[in-house]
Design a protein around this motif. Structure first.
Motif, short mmCIF file in Angstrom:
data_model
loop_
_atom_site.label_atom_id
_atom_site.label_comp_id
_atom_site.label_asym_id
_atom_site.label_seq_id
_atom_site.Cartn_x
_atom_site.Cartn_y
_atom_site.Cartn_z
N LYS A 106 0.84 -1.19 0.00
CA LYS A 106 0.00 0.00 0.00
C LYS A 106 0.88 1.24 0.00
N SER A 107 0.28 2.37 -0.27
CA SER A 107 1.01 3.63 -0.26
C SER A 107 1.60 3.85 1.13
N GLY A 108 2.89 4.15 1.16
CA GLY A 108 3.58 4.37 2.42
C GLY A 108 4.34 3.15 2.92
N ASP A 109 4.11 1.99 2.31
CA ASP A 109 4.84 0.78 2.73
C ASP A 109 6.31 0.91 2.38
N ILE A 110 7.15 0.36 3.26
CA ILE A 110 8.59 0.36 3.06
C ILE A 110 9.06 -1.10 3.06
N VAL A 111 9.79 -1.48 2.02
CA VAL A 111 10.36 -2.82 1.93
C VAL A 111 11.87 -2.66 2.08
N VAL A 112 12.46 -3.48 2.96
CA VAL A 112 13.90 -3.44 3.19
C VAL A 112 14.45 -4.83 2.93
N PHE A 113 15.42 -4.95 1.99
CA PHE A 113 16.10 -6.23 1.82
C PHE A 113 17.52 -6.03 2.28
N SER A 114 17.98 -6.93 3.16
CA SER A 114 19.35 -6.85 3.65
C SER A 114 19.88 -8.25 3.90
N GLY A 115 21.15 -8.33 4.26
CA GLY A 115 21.77 -9.63 4.48
C GLY A 115 21.66 -10.47 3.22
N PRO A 116 21.47 -11.79 3.36
CA PRO A 116 21.38 -12.66 2.17
C PRO A 116 20.21 -12.29 1.26
N GLN A 117 19.13 -11.75 1.81
CA GLN A 117 17.98 -11.39 1.00
C GLN A 117 18.21 -10.11 0.20
N ARG A 118 19.31 -9.41 0.40
CA ARG A 118 19.59 -8.23 -0.40
C ARG A 118 19.67 -8.60 -1.89
N MET A 119 20.06 -9.83 -2.16
CA MET A 119 20.21 -10.29 -3.53
C MET A 119 18.99 -11.08 -4.03
N MET A 120 17.87 -10.97 -3.35
CA MET A 120 16.71 -11.76 -3.76
C MET A 120 16.13 -11.26 -5.08
N TRP A 121 15.57 -12.20 -5.83
CA TRP A 121 14.86 -11.86 -7.05
C TRP A 121 13.52 -11.25 -6.65
N HIS A 122 13.11 -10.20 -7.35
CA HIS A 122 11.83 -9.56 -7.03
C HIS A 122 11.24 -8.90 -8.28
N ALA A 123 9.93 -8.63 -8.21
CA ALA A 123 9.21 -8.07 -9.36
C ALA A 123 7.97 -7.33 -8.88
N VAL A 124 7.49 -6.40 -9.69
CA VAL A 124 6.19 -5.76 -9.46
C VAL A 124 5.26 -6.38 -10.50
N LYS A 125 4.26 -7.12 -10.03
CA LYS A 125 3.40 -7.91 -10.92
C LYS A 125 2.17 -7.15 -11.39
N LYS A 126 1.66 -6.24 -10.55
CA LYS A 126 0.41 -5.56 -10.91
C LYS A 126 0.30 -4.25 -10.14
N ILE A 127 -0.22 -3.23 -10.82
CA ILE A 127 -0.57 -1.96 -10.18
C ILE A 127 -2.09 -1.88 -10.15
N TYR A 128 -2.65 -1.64 -8.99
CA TYR A 128 -4.11 -1.54 -8.86
C TYR A 128 -4.61 -0.17 -9.30
N GLY A 129 -5.91 -0.04 -9.43
CA GLY A 129 -6.54 1.20 -9.90
C GLY A 129 -6.48 2.33 -8.89
N ASP A 130 -6.92 3.51 -9.35
CA ASP A 130 -6.85 4.72 -8.54
C ASP A 130 -7.66 4.66 -7.26
N GLU A 131 -8.64 3.75 -7.19
CA GLU A 131 -9.43 3.63 -5.97
C GLU A 131 -8.57 3.20 -4.79
N THR A 132 -7.35 2.69 -5.05
CA THR A 132 -6.45 2.27 -3.96
C THR A 132 -5.51 3.39 -3.51
N LYS A 133 -5.50 4.51 -4.24
CA LYS A 133 -4.64 5.64 -3.86
C LYS A 133 -5.25 6.31 -2.63
N PRO A 134 -4.46 6.60 -1.61
CA PRO A 134 -5.02 7.21 -0.40
C PRO A 134 -5.56 8.61 -0.67
N ASN A 135 -6.64 8.95 0.00
CA ASN A 135 -7.18 10.31 -0.09
C ASN A 135 -6.16 11.28 0.46
#
Length: 173
Positions: A106-135
């Motif tokens: 969600k808007s405002g979420d922070i993801v931190v990868f460190s240690g062995p997971q700093r090298m993890m594979w990752h992807a953004v699969k889908k962006i939701y519609g504007d109804e999910t944007k915070p007022n």
């Protein structure tokens, strides 16, 4: 030749670095105190805008020229701050062949990868519609998601997913 789509750098205020790099990082540190445990070696701030149809394929945040073993010695994490529309963020914590895990950011979420997971594979699969944007979030007419990422290094072509590398090579016969 005359430039028609050019914004002179001089138009940016002197505090450009503070506005787009330092301030977002300080906000992230305030909201996610674990970041204060890490040494700041961030050399790259990446601002990415995703439209509602946007995606980002599988990749790792590597530093060019370092081996996998050297990558694991990096002490600074990758810090990702999400703003705007919600998205599906997928990752494989223990390597390319690992099972995919997906989370809803969600808007405002922070993801931190460190240690062995700093090298993890990752992807953004889908962006939701504007109804999910915070007022109250003013993105000045932009629909979609903005991601601010802080890291010690950046993306390079050799960091693309193994499957896309194979596909690219097979097309060059």
């Amino acid at each position: 030749m005359e430039r028609t789509n050019y914004v002179p750098f001089e138009l940016f205020k002197n505090n450009f670095t503070e506005q787009f790099c330092y301030n977002p990082l300080q906000i992230a540190k305030k909201q996610c105190p674990i970041l204060n445990n890490y040494e700041d070696k961030f050399k790259v701030t990446q601002l990415t805008y995703y439209t509602k149809k946007g995606k980002l394929g599988w990749h790792r945040d590597r530093i060019q020229g370092l081996t996998d073993e050297e990558q694991l010695l990096i002490t600074s994490p990758v810090v990702s701050v999400s703003l705007g529309n919600e998205c599906v963020f997928s990752y494989k914590p223990n390597g390319w062949k690992d099972k995919e895990i997906s989370v809803h950011l969600k808007s405002g979420d922070i993801v931190v990868f460190s240690g062995p997971q700093r090298m993890m594979w990752h992807a953004v699969k889908k962006i939701y519609g504007d109804e999910t944007k915070p007022n109250g979030l003013n993105m000045r007419g932009l629909d979609g998601r903005i991601n601010i990422t802080f890291r010690e290094g950046t993306y390079y072509p050799e960091n693309s997913s193994p499957s896309s590398s194979i596909n690219n090579n097979s097309n060059t016969q």
